[in-house]
Scaffold this motif. Structure first.
Motif, PDB file in Angstrom:
ATOM      1  N   LEU A 236       0.844  -1.209   0.000  1.00 37.66           N
ATOM      2  CA  LEU A 236       0.000   0.000   0.000  1.00 37.66           C
ATOM      3  C   LEU A 236       0.874   1.252   0.000  1.00 37.66           C
ATOM      4  O   LEU A 236       0.601   2.213  -0.729  1.00 37.66           O
ATOM      5  N   ASN A 237       1.937   1.220   0.812  1.00 38.29           N
ATOM      6  CA  ASN A 237       2.798   2.409   0.886  1.00 38.29           C
ATOM      7  C   ASN A 237       3.418   2.728  -0.465  1.00 38.29           C
ATOM      8  O   ASN A 237       3.483   3.891  -0.881  1.00 38.29           O
ATOM      9  N   MET A 238       3.880   1.673  -1.153  1.00 42.11           N
ATOM     10  CA  MET A 238       4.513   1.936  -2.447  1.00 42.11           C
ATOM     11  C   MET A 238       3.484   2.468  -3.459  1.00 42.11           C
ATOM     12  O   MET A 238       3.756   3.417  -4.200  1.00 42.11           O
TER      13      MET A 238
ATOM     14  N   GLN B  33      -9.759   2.442   6.523  1.00 45.97           N
ATOM     15  CA  GLN B  33      -8.789   2.747   7.569  1.00 45.97           C
ATOM     16  C   GLN B  33      -7.366   2.407   7.099  1.00 45.97           C
ATOM     17  O   GLN B  33      -6.427   3.177   7.316  1.00 45.97           O
ATOM     18  N   ALA B  34      -7.216   1.262   6.425  1.00 51.12           N
ATOM     19  CA  ALA B  34      -5.883   0.865   5.937  1.00 51.12           C
ATOM     20  C   ALA B  34      -5.369   1.891   4.932  1.00 51.12           C
ATOM     21  O   ALA B  34      -4.178   2.242   4.929  1.00 51.12           O
TER      22      ALA B  34
ATOM     23  N   ILE C 299      -6.157   5.081   4.788  1.00 51.82           N
ATOM     24  CA  ILE C 299      -5.796   6.305   5.514  1.00 51.82           C
ATOM     25  C   ILE C 299      -4.476   6.102   6.257  1.00 51.82           C
ATOM     26  O   ILE C 299      -3.591   6.957   6.242  1.00 51.82           O
ATOM     27  N   ASP C 300      -4.323   4.925   6.894  1.00 49.40           N
ATOM     28  CA  ASP C 300      -3.077   4.634   7.617  1.00 49.40           C
ATOM     29  C   ASP C 300      -1.861   4.646   6.680  1.00 49.40           C
ATOM     30  O   ASP C 300      -0.746   4.919   7.104  1.00 49.40           O
ATOM     31  N   SER C 301      -2.091   4.308   5.412  1.00 51.31           N
ATOM     32  CA  SER C 301      -0.976   4.334   4.453  1.00 51.31           C
ATOM     33  C   SER C 301      -0.895   5.667   3.719  1.00 51.31           C
ATOM     34  O   SER C 301      -0.269   5.755   2.649  1.00 51.31           O
ATOM     35  N   ASN C 302      -1.567   6.663   4.267  1.00 50.59           N
ATOM     36  CA  ASN C 302      -1.495   8.035   3.735  1.00 50.59           C
ATOM     37  C   ASN C 302      -2.123   8.255   2.363  1.00 50.59           C
ATOM     38  O   ASN C 302      -1.729   9.182   1.652  1.00 50.59           O
ATOM     39  N   PHE C 303      -3.059   7.386   1.968  1.00 53.26           N
ATOM     40  CA  PHE C 303      -3.829   7.713   0.757  1.00 53.26           C
ATOM     41  C   PHE C 303      -4.674   8.926   1.120  1.00 53.26           C
ATOM     42  O   PHE C 303      -5.248   8.993   2.214  1.00 53.26           O
ATOM     43  N   SER C 304      -4.748   9.877   0.197  1.00 53.51           N
ATOM     44  CA  SER C 304      -5.526  11.070   0.483  1.00 53.51           C
ATOM     45  C   SER C 304      -7.016  10.713   0.474  1.00 53.51           C
ATOM     46  O   SER C 304      -7.505  10.091  -0.481  1.00 53.51           O
ATOM     47  N   PRO C 305      -7.778  11.111   1.519  1.00 49.85           N
ATOM     48  CA  PRO C 305      -9.220  10.818   1.539  1.00 49.85           C
ATOM     49  C   PRO C 305      -9.930  11.329   0.286  1.00 49.85           C
ATOM     50  O   PRO C 305     -10.919  10.755  -0.151  1.00 49.85           O
TER      51      PRO C 305
END
Ligand code: LLP
Length: 386
Positions: free
Chosen positions: A54-56, A73-74, A76-82
């Motif tokens: 997800l991070n990559m 939630q996953a 958002i936790d990996s910094n995908f923009s809402p």
């Protein structure tokens, strides 16, 4: 993969192994090919939700396609923009809808009139407006396995066109809803691009229907579904994204300023993962030998559930080929990875790779037979596991 065999010897089998270099290359191609036309891609998290993956994917600026609160939630936790998160699914619970509203996600892909009503009520209660796209059932056949066909009237997904007048009346009285898009998804593992062409033609007709009622939405989401080459993965490690995106550019008629969105899962992560297993026993059969390996349908259910083919390689042997039925240890006859497969002579302790397991492998694993959850390892980030 053979370069990694020494490293594999240190890990307890079975395990998932992800080639992060290949993932990165694939993402670069997706980015280049989609940007040519200004297309927006949301990664379908259901295909593989591992954090490093997800991070990559997030680092390339893609959005996320989620089908549960935990997937939101996953993301958002990996910094995908809402603002790039879409939320689909026929059975969104109130808590999941509230989580989406709380995070002001980009769009709810709504699948029924009752769902529209609930989203409107919840949004009004928390004093916000929900942005929604209508998931429309285009009634287009994806010519794939019937378990992963979704765009036919008989499937539970989406709203049928004959209900659309009622949907529009409902929308008129839904003050807490903004209609911003139309959403489609016809199925998964689609290898014949003609199905996507049929989808475009159908979307054009549907857009015309809305247009004649003076409705133009901001975006059209065409879903995911691009397939991968399971039988010869090395021939096509990166799917043909160029032809795929070009087809939508050629055949989808968009209105001025209208954006086109995609939700790709398998095509992005499928080829970067393998399930690595060890041979436990060779057992004599009548016609063929059984190679009993220590991975089973608990680690990769696709062959048992969809009769899917995954290329199987013996990483330890280069002896003369013989026929094997490659099976797992689970107490089910369907726990088989393939029958009468030609493999180099195989013995106890050999390492076996089940290829193309990056999508819908680990996420669909289970602890049936009280199996231990298999670890995941990532090339490029040595020994990182989850
Ligand atoms: N969008 C929607 C609304 C979906 O339902 C799906 C997948 C996708 C996007 C992503 O589709 P993809 O690009 O990955 O084909 N477990 C099955 C596949 C189930 C697909 C479910 N929906 C398998 O292992 O083949």
């Amino acid at each position: 993969m053979l370069n990694h065999i020494k490293q594999f010897a240190n890990y307890k089998t079975p395990f998932y192994w992800y080639d992060m270099g290949l993932l990165q290359e694939t993402l670069q191609v997706v980015k280049n090919e989609s940007e040519k036309y200004g297309f927006q891609v949301h990664y379908a998290i259901k295909a593989n939700a591992n954090e490093p993956i997800l991070n990559m994917i997030q680092s390339f600026g893609f959005g996320a396609d989620c089908v549960s609160g935990n997937e939101i939630q996953a993301a958002i936790d990996s910094n995908f923009s809402p603002e790039k998160i879409v939320f689909a699914g026929v059975g969104k619970s109130d808590d999941e809808i509230l989580l989406g509203l709380d995070n002001s996600i980009f769009c709810f892909n709504v699948e029924s009139i009752p769902e529209l009503q609930v989203i409107n009520e919840l949004a009004s209660k928390v004093g916000t407006k929900a942005q929604v796209a209508l998931r429309i059932n285009p009634n287009v056949n994806a010519s794939t396995h019937h378990y992963i066909t979704t765009g036919l009237e008989e499937n539970k997904f989406g709203i049928n066109m004959w209900e659309m007048e009622a949907v529009l009346s409902r929308l008129e009285t839904s003050d807490s809803i903004n209609l911003i898009g139309l959403h489609f998804h016809i199925g998964s593992q689609i290898t014949d691009l003609q199905s996507f062409k049929s989808l475009c033609v159908r979307i054009n007709e549907i857009q015309q229907w809305f247009y004649s009622r003076e409705i133009i939405v901001d975006h059209i989401n065409v879903g995911g579904g691009l397939g991968i080459n399971y039988s010869s993965p090395d021939k096509e490690l990166i799917p043909d994204f160029a032809s795929y995106f070009k087809l939508f550019n050629d055949f989808l008629e968009t209105r001025p300023k209208q954006k086109v969105h995609f939700e790709l899962g398998r095509a992005i992560v499928g080829q970067c993962g393998s399930l690595i297993s060890k041979v436990l026993y060779i057992k004599k059969g009548v016609q063929t030998n059984f190679a009993i390996i220590d991975a089973g349908m608990t680690e990769l259910i696709r062959p048992a559930l969809y009769q899917s083919v995954h290329k199987i390689q013996n990483l330890s042997s280069n002896l003369i080929e013989q026929k094997y039925d490659v099976v797992g240890p689970i107490c089910e006859s369907s726990d088989s990875f393939g029958k009468s497969l030609m493999l180099p002579e195989t013995k106890r302790g050999d390492l076996i790779a089940v290829r193309s397991a990056g999508a819908y492998g680990e996420v669909m694993s289970s602890q049936y037979n009280l199996r231990t959850k298999a670890m995941a390892y990532y090339s490029g980030t040595p020994n990182k596991s989850k």
